[in-house]
Scaffold this motif. Structure first.
Motif, PDB file in Angstrom:
ATOM      1  N   SER A   8       0.810  -1.210   0.000  1.00  0.00           N
ATOM      2  CA  SER A   8       0.000   0.000   0.000  1.00  0.00           C
ATOM      3  C   SER A   8       0.843   1.261   0.000  1.00  0.00           C
ATOM      4  O   SER A   8       0.333   2.349  -0.225  1.00  0.00           O
ATOM      5  CB  SER A   8      -0.931   0.012   1.217  1.00  0.00           C
ATOM      6  N   SER A 122      -3.623  -3.874  -9.563  1.00  0.00           N
ATOM      7  CA  SER A 122      -4.788  -4.760  -9.706  1.00  0.00           C
ATOM      8  C   SER A 122      -5.447  -4.601 -11.068  1.00  0.00           C
ATOM      9  O   SER A 122      -6.131  -5.515 -11.538  1.00  0.00           O
ATOM     10  CB  SER A 122      -5.809  -4.467  -8.595  1.00  0.00           C
ATOM     11  N   TRP A 152      -3.221 -11.828   6.011  1.00  0.00           N
ATOM     12  CA  TRP A 152      -4.233 -11.945   4.962  1.00  0.00           C
ATOM     13  C   TRP A 152      -5.665 -11.790   5.458  1.00  0.00           C
ATOM     14  O   TRP A 152      -6.027 -12.281   6.531  1.00  0.00           O
ATOM     15  CB  TRP A 152      -4.091 -13.300   4.248  1.00  0.00           C
ATOM     16  N   THR A 153      -6.438 -11.095   4.646  1.00  0.00           N
ATOM     17  CA  THR A 153      -7.896 -11.093   4.761  1.00  0.00           C
ATOM     18  C   THR A 153      -8.420 -11.765   3.507  1.00  0.00           C
ATOM     19  O   THR A 153      -7.671 -12.036   2.562  1.00  0.00           O
ATOM     20  CB  THR A 153      -8.437  -9.649   4.830  1.00  0.00           C
ATOM     21  N   ASP A 154      -9.711 -12.031   3.470  1.00  0.00           N
ATOM     22  CA  ASP A 154     -10.261 -12.672   2.277  1.00  0.00           C
ATOM     23  C   ASP A 154     -10.038 -11.814   1.036  1.00  0.00           C
ATOM     24  O   ASP A 154      -9.698 -12.311  -0.032  1.00  0.00           O
ATOM     25  CB  ASP A 154     -11.768 -12.929   2.452  1.00  0.00           C
ATOM     26  N   LYS A 155     -10.152 -10.493   1.200  1.00  0.00           N
ATOM     27  CA  LYS A 155     -10.028  -9.593   0.048  1.00  0.00           C
ATOM     28  C   LYS A 155      -8.606  -9.569  -0.502  1.00  0.00           C
ATOM     29  O   LYS A 155      -8.393  -9.768  -1.701  1.00  0.00           O
ATOM     30  CB  LYS A 155     -10.463  -8.176   0.439  1.00  0.00           C
ATOM     31  N   ASN A 156      -7.633  -9.336   0.389  1.00  0.00           N
ATOM     32  CA  ASN A 156      -6.284  -9.246  -0.167  1.00  0.00           C
ATOM     33  C   ASN A 156      -5.724 -10.624  -0.530  1.00  0.00           C
ATOM     34  O   ASN A 156      -4.839 -10.735  -1.389  1.00  0.00           O
ATOM     35  CB  ASN A 156      -5.333  -8.466   0.762  1.00  0.00           C
ATOM     36  N   TYR A 157      -6.234 -11.677   0.074  1.00  0.00           N
ATOM     37  CA  TYR A 157      -5.839 -13.028  -0.320  1.00  0.00           C
ATOM     38  C   TYR A 157      -6.223 -13.293  -1.766  1.00  0.00           C
ATOM     39  O   TYR A 157      -5.420 -13.786  -2.565  1.00  0.00           O
ATOM     40  CB  TYR A 157      -6.490 -14.054   0.606  1.00  0.00           C
ATOM     41  N   GLN A 158      -7.457 -12.972  -2.121  1.00  0.00           N
ATOM     42  CA  GLN A 158      -7.913 -13.214  -3.489  1.00  0.00           C
ATOM     43  C   GLN A 158      -7.147 -12.356  -4.489  1.00  0.00           C
ATOM     44  O   GLN A 158      -6.809 -12.807  -5.595  1.00  0.00           O
ATOM     45  CB  GLN A 158      -9.421 -12.941  -3.600  1.00  0.00           C
ATOM     46  N   ALA A 159      -6.853 -11.112  -4.119  1.00  0.00           N
ATOM     47  CA  ALA A 159      -6.095 -10.228  -5.009  1.00  0.00           C
ATOM     48  C   ALA A 159      -4.681 -10.757  -5.230  1.00  0.00           C
ATOM     49  O   ALA A 159      -4.165 -10.754  -6.357  1.00  0.00           O
ATOM     50  CB  ALA A 159      -6.058  -8.820  -4.432  1.00  0.00           C
ATOM     51  N   GLN A 160      -4.052 -11.221  -4.147  1.00  0.00           N
ATOM     52  CA  GLN A 160      -2.694 -11.748  -4.264  1.00  0.00           C
ATOM     53  C   GLN A 160      -2.690 -13.047  -5.061  1.00  0.00           C
ATOM     54  O   GLN A 160      -1.782 -13.291  -5.875  1.00  0.00           O
ATOM     55  CB  GLN A 160      -2.101 -11.988  -2.887  1.00  0.00           C
ATOM     56  N   LYS A 162      -4.615 -13.872  -7.438  1.00  0.00           N
ATOM     57  CA  LYS A 162      -4.759 -13.524  -8.849  1.00  0.00           C
ATOM     58  C   LYS A 162      -3.414 -13.110  -9.444  1.00  0.00           C
ATOM     59  O   LYS A 162      -3.069 -13.502 -10.567  1.00  0.00           O
ATOM     60  CB  LYS A 162      -5.777 -12.388  -9.004  1.00  0.00           C
TER      61      LYS A 162
END
Length: 396
Positions: A8, A122, A152-160, A162
């Motif tokens: 960030s 992203s 990790w949270t669910d949001k940044n886990y999925q982004a990473q 990808k």
């Protein structure tokens, strides 16, 4: 390695917004049009460590150097955080800044991508025929990636996840490293058992005169054994060298033919060493790279630093000074049992450290079996030709 929190610090539109306006409008217009245009089949985009400190190094740099020398038909695009000067040292490359229009242009058009971390934006679209090479930037001694659950949270886990899915190739120095990385990053790339390109230079023979000149440039004595100390960063409150060593006792215990030089972690700007110790103890010059440390030292004292995986290739002795072993393992964790696999003696206090410093010449003989087991597990494919193998396999 690849953690969630630090990215960030440099949002993808930081530079773009300053120079060109709205990134979102640009993405939905110009960038989308660029994605429809033909790829530049001989263009390679490279970056290391997000271009931090406006530097380019590690495995990507080693691949660039080989490519520039042996495949001049390729054009390399090197990405820096802020490319505000010229870069004559990369005469065969074009240097651009993260987040600029040029950066997005080559994200859309380059055929090949080389990185030791991830491209962070992203909004980036990796095209079907683009090829991305993940070189890693070291052997995973400590837990990393998705195994560091608190990152990790669910949001940044999925982004990473990808972003990780963009990797077509993963470079590995050993089967153990490849298997760990695939699990920790939840990826399924093609694994290239090449070793690490940055380690190729560790196999280059250097004359005594070259080593002597390097020592002189780093203000190191020529008539003593150089013992380099490279402690890892503890990730807690700031420390001083006094948190690690009793310098007065160390000075008294060091043999007269030994010079103990400290290469502190770049997150730990230690200073203030008393002149009374200067004939036996000192800090490594701030200009010294870790490769310089490898070359000039006769022995390495480390702890939980991944430098152990590089230094083992030099066939020089190592001592593991782990005065806080139980605490560190509990708080940070390691991916293997260092007590069982260390390719050298472990010193759990300073007294044990100084005892081993007086027996440096016997270490490799005493730990020969452990050294060979360690090499096979973590460095089995390092042979000095990694960059060559990568270029010949991928760049057509």
């Amino acid at each position: 390695f690849f953690t969630a929190g630090k990215r960030s610090e440099r949002p993808g539109d930081r530079v773009f917004n300053i120079l060109d306006g709205s990134l979102n409008t640009f993405i939905e217009t110009t960038y989308r049009e660029w994605l429809k245009e033909p790829l530049y089949e001989k263009h390679v985009m490279m970056s290391s460590f997000w271009g931090r400190n406006n530097k380019f190094n590690d495995n990507p740099q080693a691949i660039y150097e080989y490519l520039a020398k042996y495949r001049p038909d390729f054009t390399t695009i090197i990405v820096m955080k802020d490319a505000i000067r010229s870069y004559p040292e990369y005469e065969h490359a074009k240097v651009v800044s993260y987040g600029t229009k040029e950066y997005w242009f080559y994200l859309a058009h380059a055929k090949y991508f080389v990185n030791n971390v991830n491209y962070t934006e992203s909004q980036r679209v990796k095209r079907q025929d683009q090829i991305e090479i993940q070189t890693m930037h070291g052997t995973p001694l400590k837990t990393l990636g998705f195994e560091v659950l608190e990152d990790w949270t669910d949001k940044n886990y999925q982004a990473q996840k990808k972003k990780n899915a963009n990797w077509d190739y993963l470079l590995a120095p050993s089967d153990w490293v490849a298997n760990y990385a695939i699990g920790a990053f939840d990826v399924k790339p093609k694994v290239l058992n090449t070793g690490y390109p940055r380690n190729d230079q560790l196999f280059v023979s250097r004359s005594n005169k070259e080593i002597e000149n390097l020592k002189i440039s780093l203000n190191l004595p020529l008539n003593k054994k150089i013992i380099a100390y490279t402690p890892t960063w503890r990730q807690k409150e700031p420390t001083t060298i006094d948190n690690y060593l009793n310098l007065k006792a160390l000075y008294k215990a060091l043999p007269e033919d030994v010079y103990f030089v400290i290469k502190n972690h770049h997150y730990e700007p230690w200073s203030g060493l008393s002149n009374e110790y200067s004939d036996k103890i000192g800090f490594m010059s701030g200009d010294a790279s870790i490769d310089d440390v490898y070359i000039v030292s006769d022995c390495l004292v480390t702890d939980y630093s991944s430098v152990m995986f590089d230094y083992i290739l030099l066939n020089k002795p190592m001592i593991f000074y782990v005065f806080d072993y139980d605490k560190y393992i509990k708080e940070r964790g390691l991916n293997f049992d260092l007590k069982k696999l260390a390719p050298g003696p472990m010193a759990f206090n300073q007294k044990e450290l100084t005892e081993w410093l007086s027996k440096v010449d016997s270490i490799n003989h005493d730990f020969n079996s452990s050294i060979e087991i360690f090499k096979q597990r973590f460095s089995q494919y390092d042979d000095g030709h990694a960059a060559e193998k990568v270029v010949n396999k991928i760049f057509k």
